[in-house]
Write a protein that holds these residues in place. Structure first.
Motif, short mmCIF file in Angstrom:
data_model
loop_
_atom_site.label_atom_id
_atom_site.label_comp_id
_atom_site.label_asym_id
_atom_site.label_seq_id
_atom_site.Cartn_x
_atom_site.Cartn_y
_atom_site.Cartn_z
N GLU A 294 0.83 -1.20 0.00
CA GLU A 294 0.00 0.00 0.00
C GLU A 294 0.86 1.26 0.00
O GLU A 294 0.52 2.26 -0.63
CB GLU A 294 -0.91 -0.03 1.24
N SER A 295 2.00 1.21 0.68
CA SER A 295 2.87 2.40 0.80
C SER A 295 3.46 2.86 -0.53
O SER A 295 3.88 3.99 -0.66
CB SER A 295 4.00 2.12 1.79
N ARG A 296 3.46 1.98 -1.55
CA ARG A 296 4.00 2.33 -2.86
C ARG A 296 3.01 3.09 -3.73
O ARG A 296 3.38 3.65 -4.76
CB ARG A 296 4.43 1.07 -3.61
N LEU A 297 1.74 3.08 -3.35
CA LEU A 297 0.71 3.63 -4.22
C LEU A 297 0.53 5.13 -4.05
O LEU A 297 0.53 5.64 -2.93
CB LEU A 297 -0.62 2.93 -3.98
N VAL A 298 0.33 5.81 -5.16
CA VAL A 298 -0.03 7.23 -5.18
C VAL A 298 -1.53 7.28 -5.49
O VAL A 298 -1.98 6.71 -6.49
CB VAL A 298 0.76 7.99 -6.27
N ASP A 299 -2.28 7.94 -4.64
CA ASP A 299 -3.74 8.05 -4.81
C ASP A 299 -4.03 9.09 -5.90
O ASP A 299 -3.71 10.27 -5.74
CB ASP A 299 -4.37 8.48 -3.48
N LEU A 300 -4.60 8.64 -7.00
CA LEU A 300 -4.93 9.55 -8.11
C LEU A 300 -6.36 10.06 -8.03
O LEU A 300 -6.71 11.04 -8.67
CB LEU A 300 -4.72 8.84 -9.45
N GLY A 301 -7.22 9.36 -7.29
CA GLY A 301 -8.60 9.80 -7.10
C GLY A 301 -9.59 9.11 -8.03
O GLY A 301 -9.27 8.14 -8.72
N ARG A 302 -10.79 9.68 -8.04
CA ARG A 302 -11.91 9.11 -8.80
C ARG A 302 -12.07 9.84 -10.14
O ARG A 302 -12.00 11.06 -10.20
CB ARG A 302 -13.19 9.23 -7.98
N PHE A 303 -12.29 9.05 -11.19
CA PHE A 303 -12.41 9.58 -12.54
C PHE A 303 -13.71 9.12 -13.18
O PHE A 303 -14.12 7.97 -13.01
CB PHE A 303 -11.24 9.10 -13.42
N VAL A 304 -14.31 10.00 -13.97
CA VAL A 304 -15.45 9.60 -14.79
C VAL A 304 -14.91 8.68 -15.87
O VAL A 304 -13.92 8.99 -16.53
CB VAL A 304 -16.13 10.83 -15.42
N TYR A 305 -15.57 7.53 -16.05
CA TYR A 305 -15.08 6.53 -16.99
C TYR A 305 -16.10 6.26 -18.09
O TYR A 305 -15.82 6.40 -19.26
CB TYR A 305 -14.76 5.26 -16.21
N ARG A 306 -17.26 5.85 -17.68
CA ARG A 306 -18.38 5.62 -18.59
C ARG A 306 -19.64 6.14 -17.90
O ARG A 306 -19.60 6.50 -16.73
CB ARG A 306 -18.56 4.12 -18.88
N ARG A 307 -20.76 6.13 -18.63
CA ARG A 307 -22.01 6.58 -18.02
C ARG A 307 -22.36 5.81 -16.77
O ARG A 307 -22.90 6.35 -15.81
CB ARG A 307 -23.16 6.44 -19.01
N ASP A 308 -22.05 4.50 -16.78
CA ASP A 308 -22.45 3.63 -15.68
C ASP A 308 -21.31 3.29 -14.71
O ASP A 308 -21.51 2.58 -13.75
CB ASP A 308 -23.02 2.32 -16.23
N LYS A 309 -20.09 3.81 -14.97
CA LYS A 309 -18.96 3.41 -14.15
C LYS A 309 -17.93 4.52 -14.01
O LYS A 309 -17.60 5.20 -14.97
CB LYS A 309 -18.28 2.19 -14.78
N ASP A 310 -17.43 4.67 -12.79
CA ASP A 310 -16.28 5.54 -12.51
C ASP A 310 -15.10 4.65 -12.15
O ASP A 310 -15.28 3.48 -11.79
CB ASP A 310 -16.57 6.48 -11.34
N LEU A 311 -13.91 5.22 -12.24
CA LEU A 311 -12.70 4.52 -11.81
C LEU A 311 -12.09 5.25 -10.63
O LEU A 311 -12.03 6.48 -10.62
CB LEU A 311 -11.65 4.48 -12.93
N TYR A 312 -11.65 4.50 -9.65
CA TYR A 312 -10.84 5.06 -8.56
C TYR A 312 -9.45 4.46 -8.75
O TYR A 312 -9.28 3.25 -8.65
CB TYR A 312 -11.39 4.72 -7.17
N LEU A 313 -8.49 5.32 -9.05
CA LEU A 313 -7.18 4.83 -9.47
C LEU A 313 -6.04 5.23 -8.53
O LEU A 313 -6.07 6.30 -7.91
CB LEU A 313 -6.85 5.35 -10.88
N PHE A 314 -5.07 4.35 -8.51
CA PHE A 314 -3.81 4.57 -7.82
C PHE A 314 -2.71 4.34 -8.86
O PHE A 314 -2.95 3.73 -9.90
CB PHE A 314 -3.66 3.58 -6.67
N ALA A 315 -1.51 4.82 -8.58
CA ALA A 315 -0.39 4.62 -9.49
C ALA A 315 0.81 4.12 -8.70
O ALA A 315 0.94 4.41 -7.51
CB ALA A 315 -0.05 5.91 -10.22
N ALA A 316 1.68 3.39 -9.39
CA ALA A 316 2.92 2.91 -8.79
C ALA A 316 3.94 2.69 -9.89
O ALA A 316 3.59 2.50 -11.05
CB ALA A 316 2.69 1.62 -8.01
N ARG A 317 5.19 2.71 -9.49
CA ARG A 317 6.30 2.39 -10.38
C ARG A 317 6.65 0.92 -10.15
O ARG A 317 6.80 0.49 -9.02
CB ARG A 317 7.51 3.27 -10.03
N ALA A 318 6.79 0.17 -11.23
CA ALA A 318 7.13 -1.24 -11.12
C ALA A 318 8.56 -1.40 -10.61
O ALA A 318 9.46 -0.69 -11.04
CB ALA A 318 6.98 -1.92 -12.48
#
Length: 150
Positions: free
Chosen positions: A62-86
């Motif tokens: 969990e400590s590696r993840l950057v919280d990017l937040g919630r994004f509009v994706y489709r009419r019926d779905k949003d994405l809540y995304l995190f980012a990390a470096r492999a």
């Protein structure tokens, strides 16, 4: 009455060159980031980490993840995304495995949700990803900016 949108939680995993990890959705012609809906009682970050393990076999802390937040994706779905470096040991995609199964259309045989993996340059995402994911990366979440930020 307005129905709540589905929220799918996922991780945008980038390698040191800024390529994004995409997984091929079995039985389709598109590739996706590891993501999925949360289970009862899960936080967004817990759901994203679980989906990463289920769809790729990669266990990130969990400590590696950057919280990017919630994004509009489709009419019926949003994405809540995190980012990390492999990390170095996560770059060999031949080690990836999907343990999340679903019944195949037609015969009901249980098959993996994801069946292949690739590191994809930002300029190539349109060739592989669904329109919704490609649009997100083109308009709202720049992979090049994210690469510089991580």
């Amino acid at each position: 009455m307005v129905k709540d949108k589905i929220v799918s939680c996922g991780i945008v995993l980038l390698d040191s060159e800024g390529r994004v990890l995409l997984a091929h959705a079995t039985g389709t012609n598109h590739w996706d980031i590891p993501k999925g809906q949360g289970e009862d009682g899960e936080t967004e970050i817990q759901a994203a980490l679980r989906e990463m393990v289920e769809e790729t076999g990669l266990l990130l802390s969990e400590s590696r993840l950057v919280d990017l937040g919630r994004f509009v994706y489709r009419r019926d779905k949003d994405l809540y995304l995190f980012a990390a470096r492999a990390a170095g040991d996560e770059l060999d995609l031949s080690r990836c495995t999907c343990t999340s199964l679903f019944p195949r259309h037609g015969d009901g045989v249980m098959i993996p949700e994801m069946d292949a993996y690739r590191w994809t340059l930002p300029v190539e995402v349109d060739q592989y990803a669904s329109r919704s994911l490609a649009r997100l990366f083109q308009t709202t979440l720049s992979l090049a900016d994210l690469h510089r930020r991580l």
